[in-house]
Scaffold this active site. Structure first.
Site, mmCIF file in Angstrom:
data_model
loop_
_atom_site.group_PDB
_atom_site.id
_atom_site.type_symbol
_atom_site.label_atom_id
_atom_site.label_comp_id
_atom_site.label_asym_id
_atom_site.label_seq_id
_atom_site.Cartn_x
_atom_site.Cartn_y
_atom_site.Cartn_z
ATOM 1 N N ASP A 74 -6.877 -3.764 10.871
ATOM 2 C CA ASP A 74 -5.715 -2.885 11.025
ATOM 3 C C ASP A 74 -5.621 -2.469 12.490
ATOM 4 O O ASP A 74 -6.579 -2.616 13.266
ATOM 5 C CB ASP A 74 -5.903 -1.653 10.119
ATOM 6 C CG ASP A 74 -4.617 -0.871 9.889
ATOM 7 O OD1 ASP A 74 -3.549 -1.289 10.392
ATOM 8 O OD2 ASP A 74 -4.680 0.163 9.204
ATOM 9 N N CYS A 134 0.828 -1.204 0.000
ATOM 10 C CA CYS A 134 0.000 0.000 0.000
ATOM 11 C C CYS A 134 0.866 1.260 0.000
ATOM 12 O O CYS A 134 2.011 1.243 0.449
ATOM 13 C CB CYS A 134 -0.914 -0.011 1.227
ATOM 14 S SG CYS A 134 -2.280 1.150 1.082
HETATM 15 O O1 LIG Z 1 -0.792 4.974 4.370
HETATM 16 C C1 LIG Z 1 -1.371 6.023 4.641
HETATM 17 O O2 LIG Z 1 -0.772 7.104 4.623
HETATM 18 C C2 LIG Z 1 -2.808 5.998 5.039
HETATM 19 C C3 LIG Z 1 -3.488 7.183 5.184
HETATM 20 C C4 LIG Z 1 -4.802 7.179 5.554
HETATM 21 C C5 LIG Z 1 -5.459 5.991 5.781
HETATM 22 C C6 LIG Z 1 -4.795 4.788 5.631
HETATM 23 C C7 LIG Z 1 -3.468 4.780 5.255
HETATM 24 N N1 LIG Z 1 -2.777 3.611 5.098
HETATM 25 C C8 LIG Z 1 -3.328 2.335 5.299
HETATM 26 C C9 LIG Z 1 -2.343 1.294 4.934
HETATM 27 O O3 LIG Z 1 -1.347 1.549 4.335
HETATM 28 C C10 LIG Z 1 -2.578 -0.107 5.242
HETATM 29 O O4 LIG Z 1 -3.827 -0.442 4.735
HETATM 30 C C11 LIG Z 1 -2.420 -0.437 6.688
HETATM 31 O O5 LIG Z 1 -2.926 0.551 7.516
HETATM 32 C C12 LIG Z 1 -1.009 -0.814 7.053
HETATM 33 O O6 LIG Z 1 -0.195 0.252 7.302
HETATM 34 P P1 LIG Z 1 1.225 0.028 8.027
HETATM 35 O O7 LIG Z 1 0.976 -0.277 9.469
HETATM 36 O O8 LIG Z 1 1.939 1.300 7.822
HETATM 37 O O9 LIG Z 1 1.906 -1.120 7.328
#
Ligand SMILES: O=C(O)c1ccccc1NCC(=O)[C@H](O)[C@H](O)COP(=O)(O)O
Length: 231
Positions: free
Chosen positions: A137, A7
């Site tokens: 999440d 993502c």
């Molecule tokens: O990535 C972002 O900046 C973001 C902004 C707003 C809502 C969601 C967002 N990201 C979600 C994700 O990238 C994934 O679905 C998930 O939350 C995992 O994130 P991570 O813990 O950083 O791997």
């Protein structure tokens, strides 16, 4: 096979790393406060690069119809990821208007949150034909600028053996070192990562993307996805 989603991709070279390493889904973020946010022209270019090689996921947060309309026109996404406080009714309205499957994010910090995910999955299944997905999440910290993508894990023990009415992804704080254990423990339909494959907020690292996908695939080969969920 466990579905792997990378993502928050925002450049052609990091998207290429995800595609070449075999990502099943690639996520584009449309949330202005995010360091991963892409404008519509960039998104159109990246979506064209990904089309036919991985499913395109467009991530919005409590977006209105006008913004979703622009995103759908620019990227023709396979899946709309809804990462805000969208109600079941709003999810249904988005599905009806844009005729795409959705993946609704649910923050997990307690058994009550898992029950809420279960209820949501049953509601979505009743509304459509099982094409929708749930993303489990971590909840964002209080006063966090972002509702997701914070690189924080949630207690995976809350979802060991979980069976929802719909296939679900696990995310939150995954990285190349932790993804195999999450797959073995939870056997989700898919895993999703953003921060854990970055060298700085919003800056994806091709080597970490490749390492993440390799680690996740190795865990599947070891039988970690023994549930054999549909792709
Ligand atoms: O990535 C972002 O900046 C973001 C902004 C707003 C809502 C969601 C967002 N990201 C979600 C994700 O990238 C994934 O679905 C998930 O939350 C995992 O994130 P991570 O813990 O950083 O791997």
């Amino acid at each position: 096979m466990t579905i792997i989603k990378i993502c928050g991709l925002s450049t052609p070279d990091t998207l290429a790393a995800a595609l070449d390493s075999g990502a099943d889904m690639v996520g584009l973020v449309f949330f202005p406060k995010s360091p991963r946010c892409v404008d519509l022209d960039t998104a159109r270019f990246l979506a064209d690069q990904a089309r036919g090689r991985a499913a395109i996921v467009a991530l919005t947060v409590d977006a209105d119809d006008a913004l979703i309309e622009d995103i759908v026109a620019a990227t023709r996404p396979d899946l709309l990821q809804l990462h805000g406080h969208e109600t079941a009714a709003r999810v249904a309205a988005i599905k009806a208007r844009f005729r795409r499957p959705v993946m609704k994010a649910v923050g997990i910090a307690s058994a009550a949150d898992v029950a809420a995910a279960r209820d949501l999955a049953a509601t979505l299944l009743a509304q459509a034909d099982g094409e929708d997905r749930i993303l489990l999440d971590a909840k964002p910290p209080k006063d966090a600028a972002l509702p997701g993508g914070n690189g924080l894990p949630f207690d995976r023990n809350l979802v060991v053996g979980l069976d929802l009415a719909l296939p679900f992804m696990v995310s939150g704080g995954l990285d190349p070192a932790s993804v195999a254990e999450a797959i073995r423990l939870v056997t989700p339909w898919g895993v999703d990562v953003s921060s854990g494959v970055e060298r700085a907020p919003g800056v994806k690292d091709p080597a970490r993307i490749e390492a993440f996908i390799k680690a996740a695939r190795a865990a599947c080969d070891d039988g970690g996805d023994a549930r054999g969920k549909v792709a």
